[in-house]
Design a protein around this motif. Structure first.
Motif, PDB file in Angstrom:
ATOM      1  N   ALA A  93     -12.321   5.767   7.990  1.00  0.00           N
ATOM      2  CA  ALA A  93     -11.076   5.265   8.579  1.00  0.00           C
ATOM      3  C   ALA A  93     -11.026   5.506  10.083  1.00  0.00           C
ATOM      4  O   ALA A  93     -10.550   4.653  10.836  1.00  0.00           O
ATOM      5  CB  ALA A  93      -9.879   5.919   7.894  1.00  0.00           C
ATOM      6  N   ASP A 125     -13.384   2.985  11.911  1.00  0.00           N
ATOM      7  CA  ASP A 125     -13.160   1.568  11.625  1.00  0.00           C
ATOM      8  C   ASP A 125     -12.785   0.844  12.923  1.00  0.00           C
ATOM      9  O   ASP A 125     -11.773   1.174  13.557  1.00  0.00           O
ATOM     10  CB  ASP A 125     -12.037   1.432  10.604  1.00  0.00           C
ATOM     11  CG  ASP A 125     -11.825  -0.006  10.146  1.00  0.00           C
ATOM     12  OD1 ASP A 125     -12.493  -0.907  10.680  1.00  0.00           O
ATOM     13  OD2 ASP A 125     -10.984  -0.224   9.254  1.00  0.00           O
ATOM     14  N   TYR A 165      -7.180   1.397   1.363  1.00  0.00           N
ATOM     15  CA  TYR A 165      -7.485   1.374   2.792  1.00  0.00           C
ATOM     16  C   TYR A 165      -8.228   0.102   3.184  1.00  0.00           C
ATOM     17  O   TYR A 165      -7.987  -0.460   4.258  1.00  0.00           O
ATOM     18  CB  TYR A 165      -8.307   2.594   3.207  1.00  0.00           C
ATOM     19  CG  TYR A 165      -8.644   2.527   4.681  1.00  0.00           C
ATOM     20  CD1 TYR A 165      -7.674   2.840   5.632  1.00  0.00           C
ATOM     21  CD2 TYR A 165      -9.883   2.072   5.106  1.00  0.00           C
ATOM     22  CE1 TYR A 165      -7.940   2.717   6.977  1.00  0.00           C
ATOM     23  CE2 TYR A 165     -10.160   1.947   6.457  1.00  0.00           C
ATOM     24  CZ  TYR A 165      -9.178   2.279   7.383  1.00  0.00           C
ATOM     25  OH  TYR A 165      -9.436   2.142   8.712  1.00  0.00           O
ATOM     26  N   ASP A 166      -9.129  -0.359   2.336  1.00  0.00           N
ATOM     27  CA  ASP A 166      -9.852  -1.596   2.647  1.00  0.00           C
ATOM     28  C   ASP A 166      -8.884  -2.767   2.786  1.00  0.00           C
ATOM     29  O   ASP A 166      -9.059  -3.632   3.658  1.00  0.00           O
ATOM     30  CB  ASP A 166     -10.883  -1.888   1.554  1.00  0.00           C
ATOM     31  CG  ASP A 166     -12.056  -0.925   1.593  1.00  0.00           C
ATOM     32  OD1 ASP A 166     -12.245  -0.261   2.632  1.00  0.00           O
ATOM     33  OD2 ASP A 166     -12.776  -0.824   0.575  1.00  0.00           O
ATOM     34  N   TRP A 181      -0.477   3.138   8.393  1.00  0.00           N
ATOM     35  CA  TRP A 181      -1.726   3.805   8.745  1.00  0.00           C
ATOM     36  C   TRP A 181      -1.653   5.317   8.550  1.00  0.00           C
ATOM     37  O   TRP A 181      -2.503   5.915   7.887  1.00  0.00           O
ATOM     38  CB  TRP A 181      -2.081   3.478  10.189  1.00  0.00           C
ATOM     39  CG  TRP A 181      -3.454   3.913  10.606  1.00  0.00           C
ATOM     40  CD1 TRP A 181      -4.643   3.464  10.101  1.00  0.00           C
ATOM     41  CD2 TRP A 181      -3.777   4.888  11.603  1.00  0.00           C
ATOM     42  NE1 TRP A 181      -5.701   4.085  10.735  1.00  0.00           N
ATOM     43  CE2 TRP A 181      -5.195   4.971  11.665  1.00  0.00           C
ATOM     44  CE3 TRP A 181      -3.028   5.687  12.450  1.00  0.00           C
ATOM     45  CZ2 TRP A 181      -5.856   5.826  12.537  1.00  0.00           C
ATOM     46  CZ3 TRP A 181      -3.682   6.529  13.334  1.00  0.00           C
ATOM     47  CH2 TRP A 181      -5.085   6.600  13.363  1.00  0.00           C
ATOM     48  N   SER A 215      -7.230  -2.350   6.114  1.00  0.00           N
ATOM     49  CA  SER A 215      -8.161  -2.685   7.190  1.00  0.00           C
ATOM     50  C   SER A 215      -8.293  -4.194   7.358  1.00  0.00           C
ATOM     51  O   SER A 215      -8.334  -4.710   8.484  1.00  0.00           O
ATOM     52  CB  SER A 215      -9.531  -2.061   6.887  1.00  0.00           C
ATOM     53  OG  SER A 215     -10.472  -2.397   7.883  1.00  0.00           O
ATOM     54  N   GLU A 231      -9.586   4.379  -1.352  1.00  0.00           N
ATOM     55  CA  GLU A 231     -10.448   3.575  -0.481  1.00  0.00           C
ATOM     56  C   GLU A 231     -10.160   2.089  -0.658  1.00  0.00           C
ATOM     57  O   GLU A 231     -10.203   1.317   0.311  1.00  0.00           O
ATOM     58  CB  GLU A 231     -11.914   3.863  -0.790  1.00  0.00           C
ATOM     59  CG  GLU A 231     -12.878   3.165   0.149  1.00  0.00           C
ATOM     60  CD  GLU A 231     -14.303   3.618  -0.032  1.00  0.00           C
ATOM     61  OE1 GLU A 231     -15.156   3.225   0.793  1.00  0.00           O
ATOM     62  OE2 GLU A 231     -14.577   4.356  -0.988  1.00  0.00           O
ATOM     63  N   GLN A 263      -1.717   6.819   4.921  1.00  0.00           N
ATOM     64  CA  GLN A 263      -3.029   6.769   4.271  1.00  0.00           C
ATOM     65  C   GLN A 263      -3.924   7.901   4.769  1.00  0.00           C
ATOM     66  O   GLN A 263      -4.644   8.524   3.985  1.00  0.00           O
ATOM     67  CB  GLN A 263      -3.686   5.414   4.531  1.00  0.00           C
ATOM     68  CG  GLN A 263      -2.987   4.276   3.810  1.00  0.00           C
ATOM     69  CD  GLN A 263      -3.954   3.321   3.148  1.00  0.00           C
ATOM     70  OE1 GLN A 263      -5.146   3.571   3.058  1.00  0.00           O
ATOM     71  NE2 GLN A 263      -3.436   2.212   2.664  1.00  0.00           N
ATOM     72  N   LEU A 264      -3.895   8.185   6.064  1.00  0.00           N
ATOM     73  CA  LEU A 264      -4.712   9.287   6.579  1.00  0.00           C
ATOM     74  C   LEU A 264      -4.253  10.622   5.997  1.00  0.00           C
ATOM     75  O   LEU A 264      -5.081  11.472   5.647  1.00  0.00           O
ATOM     76  CB  LEU A 264      -4.638   9.337   8.103  1.00  0.00           C
ATOM     77  CG  LEU A 264      -5.242   8.155   8.874  1.00  0.00           C
ATOM     78  CD1 LEU A 264      -5.301   8.483  10.357  1.00  0.00           C
ATOM     79  CD2 LEU A 264      -6.625   7.792   8.366  1.00  0.00           C
ATOM     80  N   SER A 290       0.818  -1.209   0.000  1.00  0.00           N
ATOM     81  CA  SER A 290       0.000   0.000   0.000  1.00  0.00           C
ATOM     82  C   SER A 290       0.856   1.265   0.000  1.00  0.00           C
ATOM     83  O   SER A 290       0.489   2.266  -0.598  1.00  0.00           O
ATOM     84  CB  SER A 290      -0.929  -0.010   1.217  1.00  0.00           C
ATOM     85  OG  SER A 290      -0.179  -0.070   2.421  1.00  0.00           O
TER      86      SER A 290
END
Length: 419
Positions: free
Chosen positions: A303, A306, A241-242, A274, A245, A238, A277-278, A209
């Motif tokens: 996010a 989650d 991110y999935d 993490w 997650s 997204e 991505q934010l 990622s």
């Protein structure tokens, strides 16, 4: 060979007196051809004219493509030639164009035949700056983006075997295309969409990622992409991110089975997977397009809420709230306030009968500023017990409370009846 040498020498002597950029390019190309001949043991000509050099490039690519069964033996020599040719070329003349085209043809054909895939994909970096001349790379960006798209569209599953260096070459090519021209940006988006949705790549967790994120964020910083493409880039983010997650959920489940309780993720995971991505989501949240901004805010809120991020260390949650989420929330609340002010209509009439009519805002409680503020408040309360030990807990709690009150709808007192 003797006759060919005599003829070529005659051509070279005719060109020797010629100057200018084209003559210099011919000399640089001749040097590259001589290096190739030295490596293969062929007794080469001392110089080549520019037309002869272009023909040599075409013949070289054809010879390589017709000897794919010997690719492993040919590649070191061919790679050295194309590295040199792409590095010394400074003008987009006929010979340079044939060299770049030959390299892209060979890379595409090798990947499609599952031959030296890693090496062939890495060669896409040779047509980019800083390896190639910046102006030349910019002139050929549409060409190279189309070649990459052609390679990915028919062989996306082959990219599962790439090394880190090859993935970096792919991402660098996509980033260069995303900010170059509208046509190249669309090709780059299509490539990235195919790669991130390839079942084999998703199953094996490739690309990482962090690597793919750089390519997605290039669209947020590009000035040549339209709104539709930007909304699509948020959808790709997204998707990334999935995947993250799901990985977090698997780690939490493994921790529960091993110790009976959820383990915190390592600082390396929090910082390198993490947090980036934010921060990427925040870029889209601040975009000028309303549609892009809303999609970014919705993703950032998702996010934060989650349940699988309960393993993120408290220190990183505090950092995310203070440095990423709260600035986005303040920005969105200000945007919403400005929009509300713009929707105030002053009714015409005498000054003593002047009336201010506030038009209803689209979205109401679903306004972007309210959505992200509520998500920040809920995230803070969910992790409150773990956050209390952090030295910045008090300041963070105060900031959260101020924003929570700012997001509440302001009640207006009813006007008193006229006497």
């Amino acid at each position: 060979p003797a006759a060919a040498a005599t003829s070529a020498n005659a051509e070279a002597d005719e060109d020797e007196g010629g100057g200018g950029a084209e003559g210099a390019e011919a000399r640089r190309g001749a040097e590259a051809f001589l290096k190739l001949c030295e490596a293969t043991g062929i007794q080469a000509l001392p110089r080549l004219s520019n037309p002869s050099l272009a023909l040599a490039e075409v013949l070289l690519a054809e010879v390589v493509l017709r000897n794919r069964d010997r690719a492993a033996r040919l590649w070191p020599c061919i790679a050295e030639h194309y590295k040199y040719r792409t590095r010394v070329a400074h003008d987009l003349n006929f010979a340079a164009e044939k060299a770049f085209t030959g390299l892209l043809r060979i890379a595409h054909r090798f990947v499609s035949r599952d031959l030296l895939v890693d090496e062939a994909v890495q060669s896409f970096a040779w047509v980019l700056a800083p390896h190639a001349d910046r102006g030349l790379a910019a002139a050929l960006v549409d060409h190279s983006a189309a070649a990459l798209w052609l390679t990915v569209s028919g062989n996306a599953s082959a990219f599962a075997q790439l090394s880190g260096g090859a993935w970096r070459a792919v991402v660098d090519a996509l980033r260069a295309a995303a900010v170059a021209t509208p046509h190249a940006a669309r090709r780059a988006f299509e490539c990235l969409h195919l790669l991130l949705n390839e079942p084999k790549l998703k199953r094996e967790g490739v690309p990482a990622s962090g690597v793919a994120l750089k390519a997605v964020l290039a669209f947020a910083e590009s000035a040549v992409v339209d709104e539709q493409l930007l909304v699509g880039a948020v959808a790709l983010l997204e998707l990334l991110y999935d995947g993250l997650s799901e990985d977090f959920g698997a780690r939490l489940e493994a921790g529960r089975k091993a110790t009976g309780s959820a383990r915190e993720f390592s600082a390396e995971v929090c910082a390198n997977e993490w947090m980036p991505q934010l921060r990427g989501m925040a870029l889209f949240c601040r975009h000028g397009s309303d549609a892009v901004r809303r999609r970014g805010v919705a993703l950032l809120a998702k996010a934060l809420l989650d349940p699988r991020v309960e393993g993120v260390q408290a220190a990183f949650v505090v950092t995310a709230l203070r440095e990423v989420v709260l600035p986005v929330s303040r920005h969105q609340l200000q945007v919403d306030a400005d929009r509300a002010a713009a929707n105030v209509v002053r009714a015409e009439g005498p000054e003593e009968d002047f009336e201010i009519v506030e038009m209803p805002l689209a979205g109401g409680e679903d306004a972007a500023g309210v959505v992200i503020t509520n998500a920040a408040v809920q995230c803070f309360h969910r992790r409150g017990a773990a956050l209390q030990m952090h030295p910045d807990f008090g300041d963070l709690a105060l900031d959260i409370e101020v924003l929570r009150k700012s997001a509440q709808p302001k009640r207006t007192e009813e006007a008193a009846p006229a006497p």
